[in-house]
Motif scaffolding. Structure first.
Motif, PDB file in Angstrom:
ATOM      1  N   ALA A  89       3.462   9.739  -9.988  1.00  0.00           N
ATOM      2  CA  ALA A  89       2.763   9.910 -11.260  1.00  0.00           C
ATOM      3  C   ALA A  89       2.116  11.282 -11.362  1.00  0.00           C
ATOM      4  O   ALA A  89       1.907  11.799 -12.468  1.00  0.00           O
ATOM      5  N   GLY A  90       1.804  11.877 -10.222  1.00  0.00           N
ATOM      6  CA  GLY A  90       1.158  13.185 -10.216  1.00  0.00           C
ATOM      7  C   GLY A  90      -0.331  13.069  -9.941  1.00  0.00           C
ATOM      8  O   GLY A  90      -1.016  12.264 -10.574  1.00  0.00           O
ATOM      9  N   LEU A  91      -0.784  13.842  -8.970  1.00  0.00           N
ATOM     10  CA  LEU A  91      -2.192  13.834  -8.582  1.00  0.00           C
ATOM     11  C   LEU A  91      -2.690  15.269  -8.470  1.00  0.00           C
ATOM     12  O   LEU A  91      -1.923  16.170  -8.092  1.00  0.00           O
ATOM     13  N   PRO A  92      -3.972  15.507  -8.767  1.00  0.00           N
ATOM     14  CA  PRO A  92      -4.540  16.818  -8.460  1.00  0.00           C
ATOM     15  C   PRO A  92      -4.550  17.037  -6.952  1.00  0.00           C
ATOM     16  O   PRO A  92      -4.422  16.082  -6.173  1.00  0.00           O
ATOM     17  N   LEU A  93      -4.704  18.263  -6.548  1.00  0.00           N
ATOM     18  CA  LEU A  93      -4.566  18.613  -5.131  1.00  0.00           C
ATOM     19  C   LEU A  93      -5.444  17.772  -4.201  1.00  0.00           C
ATOM     20  O   LEU A  93      -4.935  17.245  -3.196  1.00  0.00           O
ATOM     21  N   PRO A  94      -6.749  17.577  -4.468  1.00  0.00           N
ATOM     22  CA  PRO A  94      -7.553  16.750  -3.551  1.00  0.00           C
ATOM     23  C   PRO A  94      -7.024  15.324  -3.445  1.00  0.00           C
ATOM     24  O   PRO A  94      -6.992  14.739  -2.351  1.00  0.00           O
ATOM     25  N   GLY A  95      -6.620  14.752  -4.567  1.00  0.00           N
ATOM     26  CA  GLY A  95      -6.072  13.397  -4.538  1.00  0.00           C
ATOM     27  C   GLY A  95      -4.760  13.331  -3.787  1.00  0.00           C
ATOM     28  O   GLY A  95      -4.492  12.354  -3.081  1.00  0.00           O
ATOM     29  N   TYR A  96      -3.946  14.365  -3.928  1.00  0.00           N
ATOM     30  CA  TYR A  96      -2.659  14.409  -3.222  1.00  0.00           C
ATOM     31  C   TYR A  96      -2.891  14.443  -1.714  1.00  0.00           C
ATOM     32  O   TYR A  96      -2.204  13.747  -0.950  1.00  0.00           O
ATOM     33  N   VAL A  97      -3.856  15.247  -1.283  1.00  0.00           N
ATOM     34  CA  VAL A  97      -4.177  15.333   0.144  1.00  0.00           C
ATOM     35  C   VAL A  97      -4.680  13.990   0.657  1.00  0.00           C
ATOM     36  O   VAL A  97      -4.242  13.501   1.709  1.00  0.00           O
ATOM     37  N   ALA A  98      -5.611  13.373  -0.088  1.00  0.00           N
ATOM     38  CA  ALA A  98      -6.154  12.080   0.341  1.00  0.00           C
ATOM     39  C   ALA A  98      -5.057  11.027   0.401  1.00  0.00           C
ATOM     40  O   ALA A  98      -5.007  10.223   1.346  1.00  0.00           O
ATOM     41  N   ASP A  99      -4.161  11.018  -0.573  1.00  0.00           N
ATOM     42  CA  ASP A  99      -3.079  10.043  -0.599  1.00  0.00           C
ATOM     43  C   ASP A  99      -2.153  10.239   0.591  1.00  0.00           C
ATOM     44  O   ASP A  99      -1.688   9.276   1.210  1.00  0.00           O
ATOM     45  N   THR A 100      -1.877  11.480   0.948  1.00  0.00           N
ATOM     46  CA  THR A 100      -1.016  11.764   2.100  1.00  0.00           C
ATOM     47  C   THR A 100      -1.619  11.205   3.387  1.00  0.00           C
ATOM     48  O   THR A 100      -0.913  10.613   4.215  1.00  0.00           O
ATOM     49  N   VAL A 101      -2.922  11.372   3.559  1.00  0.00           N
ATOM     50  CA  VAL A 101      -3.588  10.854   4.760  1.00  0.00           C
ATOM     51  C   VAL A 101      -3.602   9.320   4.746  1.00  0.00           C
ATOM     52  O   VAL A 101      -3.327   8.669   5.764  1.00  0.00           O
ATOM     53  N   LEU A 102      -3.906   8.734   3.587  1.00  0.00           N
ATOM     54  CA  LEU A 102      -3.957   7.271   3.499  1.00  0.00           C
ATOM     55  C   LEU A 102      -2.574   6.648   3.698  1.00  0.00           C
ATOM     56  O   LEU A 102      -2.471   5.536   4.234  1.00  0.00           O
ATOM     57  N   LEU A 103      -1.526   7.335   3.292  1.00  0.00           N
ATOM     58  CA  LEU A 103      -0.183   6.818   3.536  1.00  0.00           C
ATOM     59  C   LEU A 103       0.115   6.733   5.029  1.00  0.00           C
ATOM     60  O   LEU A 103       0.808   5.817   5.482  1.00  0.00           O
ATOM     61  N   ALA A 104      -0.403   7.667   5.809  1.00  0.00           N
ATOM     62  CA  ALA A 104      -0.232   7.593   7.262  1.00  0.00           C
ATOM     63  C   ALA A 104      -0.931   6.361   7.824  1.00  0.00           C
ATOM     64  O   ALA A 104      -0.414   5.700   8.739  1.00  0.00           O
ATOM     65  N   VAL A 105      -2.091   6.033   7.270  1.00  0.00           N
ATOM     66  CA  VAL A 105      -2.820   4.835   7.701  1.00  0.00           C
ATOM     67  C   VAL A 105      -2.021   3.578   7.365  1.00  0.00           C
ATOM     68  O   VAL A 105      -1.899   2.653   8.178  1.00  0.00           O
ATOM     69  N   ALA A 106      -1.428   3.533   6.167  1.00  0.00           N
ATOM     70  CA  ALA A 106      -0.661   2.367   5.748  1.00  0.00           C
ATOM     71  C   ALA A 106       0.654   2.244   6.515  1.00  0.00           C
ATOM     72  O   ALA A 106       1.160   1.135   6.711  1.00  0.00           O
ATOM     73  N   THR A 107       1.196   3.368   6.952  1.00  0.00           N
ATOM     74  CA  THR A 107       2.470   3.353   7.673  1.00  0.00           C
ATOM     75  C   THR A 107       2.331   2.742   9.065  1.00  0.00           C
ATOM     76  O   THR A 107       3.229   2.038   9.526  1.00  0.00           O
ATOM     77  N   ALA A 108       1.217   2.992   9.725  1.00  0.00           N
ATOM     78  CA  ALA A 108       1.042   2.562  11.119  1.00  0.00           C
ATOM     79  C   ALA A 108       1.220   1.058  11.311  1.00  0.00           C
ATOM     80  O   ALA A 108       1.950   0.634  12.217  1.00  0.00           O
ATOM     81  N   ALA A 164       0.829  -1.210   0.000  1.00  0.00           N
ATOM     82  CA  ALA A 164       0.000   0.000   0.000  1.00  0.00           C
ATOM     83  C   ALA A 164       0.861   1.256   0.000  1.00  0.00           C
ATOM     84  O   ALA A 164       0.560   2.231  -0.713  1.00  0.00           O
ATOM     85  N   ILE A 165       1.937   1.257   0.791  1.00  0.00           N
ATOM     86  CA  ILE A 165       2.836   2.415   0.804  1.00  0.00           C
ATOM     87  C   ILE A 165       3.486   2.595  -0.565  1.00  0.00           C
ATOM     88  O   ILE A 165       3.611   3.721  -1.072  1.00  0.00           O
ATOM     89  N   GLY A 166       3.899   1.488  -1.181  1.00  0.00           N
ATOM     90  CA  GLY A 166       4.490   1.577  -2.506  1.00  0.00           C
ATOM     91  C   GLY A 166       3.526   2.154  -3.531  1.00  0.00           C
ATOM     92  O   GLY A 166       3.891   3.018  -4.338  1.00  0.00           O
ATOM     93  N   LEU A 167       2.270   1.687  -3.503  1.00  0.00           N
ATOM     94  CA  LEU A 167       1.272   2.208  -4.434  1.00  0.00           C
ATOM     95  C   LEU A 167       1.004   3.692  -4.181  1.00  0.00           C
ATOM     96  O   LEU A 167       0.863   4.479  -5.124  1.00  0.00           O
ATOM     97  N   GLY A 168       0.941   4.067  -2.900  1.00  0.00           N
ATOM     98  CA  GLY A 168       0.707   5.465  -2.570  1.00  0.00           C
ATOM     99  C   GLY A 168       1.809   6.375  -3.090  1.00  0.00           C
ATOM    100  O   GLY A 168       1.552   7.452  -3.633  1.00  0.00           O
ATOM    101  N   HIS A 169       3.055   5.926  -2.945  1.00  0.00           N
ATOM    102  CA  HIS A 169       4.172   6.737  -3.446  1.00  0.00           C
ATOM    103  C   HIS A 169       4.228   6.723  -4.976  1.00  0.00           C
ATOM    104  O   HIS A 169       4.629   7.720  -5.593  1.00  0.00           O
ATOM    105  N   ALA A 170       3.840   5.608  -5.574  1.00  0.00           N
ATOM    106  CA  ALA A 170       3.793   5.569  -7.036  1.00  0.00           C
ATOM    107  C   ALA A 170       2.777   6.581  -7.576  1.00  0.00           C
ATOM    108  O   ALA A 170       3.021   7.249  -8.591  1.00  0.00           O
ATOM    109  N   LEU A 171       1.644   6.719  -6.893  1.00  0.00           N
ATOM    110  CA  LEU A 171       0.644   7.705  -7.305  1.00  0.00           C
ATOM    111  C   LEU A 171       1.185   9.123  -7.143  1.00  0.00           C
ATOM    112  O   LEU A 171       0.957   9.985  -8.004  1.00  0.00           O
ATOM    113  N   LEU A 172       1.912   9.370  -6.057  1.00  0.00           N
ATOM    114  CA  LEU A 172       2.509  10.698  -5.871  1.00  0.00           C
ATOM    115  C   LEU A 172       3.539  10.967  -6.958  1.00  0.00           C
ATOM    116  O   LEU A 172       3.677  12.102  -7.426  1.00  0.00           O
TER     117      LEU A 172
END
Length: 216
Positions: A115-134, A105-113
């Protein structure tokens, strides 16, 4: 760390214990201990990369300092909630399997970052990466403790070594990520973390297979 490793062995009538260095040498014979070291080194680097680059990107996109703070507050709350759930179910789940899933999940999240995301997607990905990190962070400690028990290594020595590995990753990653981003842009740094996530998942999978073979 150097001072602790150089403590002498104690051998007398009242107490006998090995030096921290000898305990650590015994501990790393465990595949679980080695896997916990690799996992926490990766997660320290992945988290530090996001913590360095994401606020800069969000600010460049026009987000105010206060709103950047709220993004990371939301990430912290999400990570805390994940940790609380995880500690209640940790004894009933496949720990290494969960760690593999978190690494993917962390790998996919960083791959999306990358690749480039619009601002809302970037924010959501940042929060979800914290969930995957825990899970990867918390379960690394449990995996290390299991391995230390199996090798008869003191829990203090094993946890101290694990903390040192985490600290090394947290210290080095911002320099490495900053250098990569400065030279070639944020995508290269995020892609590097995605590659490290794949290696971590493969290493954990090998540990899981080895443990299953040993158990059978």
């Amino acid at each position: 760390a150097a001072w602790a490793l150089l403590e002498p062995e104690v051998r007398d009538a009242r107490e006998s214990r090995p030096s921290p260095l000898r305990e650590l040498q015994a501990g790393v014979r465990s595949a679980k201990v080695r896997a916990s070291f690799a996992a926490i080194l990766f997660v320290a680097g992945a988290a530090a990369t996001v913590q360095l680059l994401a606020p800069l990107h969000l600010a460049d996109e026009g987000m105010s300092d206060a709103n950047v703070g709220w993004v990371f507050t939301a990430a912290a709350v999400a990570a805390l909630a994940t940790t609380l759930v995880l500690t209640r179910v940790a004894g009933r789940i496949d720990r290494i399997g969960t760690m593999i899933g978190a690494a993917v999940a962390i790998g996919l999240g960083h791959a999306l970052l990358a690749a480039g995301l619009p601002l809302p997607g970037y924010v959501a990905d940042t929060v979800l990466l914290a969930v995957a990190t825990a899970p990867l962070f918390i379960l690394s400690y449990m995996l290390c403790a299991d391995g230390a028990d199996e090798t008869g290594t003191g829990a203090g020595a094993a946890m101290g070594a694990l903390n040192t590995v985490w600290a090394a990753g947290a210290l080095a990653a911002p320099f490495a990520a900053g250098a990569l981003a400065g030279a070639a842009g944020d995508p290269l740094a995020f892609a590097g973390v995605a590659g490290a996530a794949a290696l971590t998942a493969v290493g954990l999978a090998r540990t899981r297979r080895a443990e299953a073979a040993a158990a059978s």
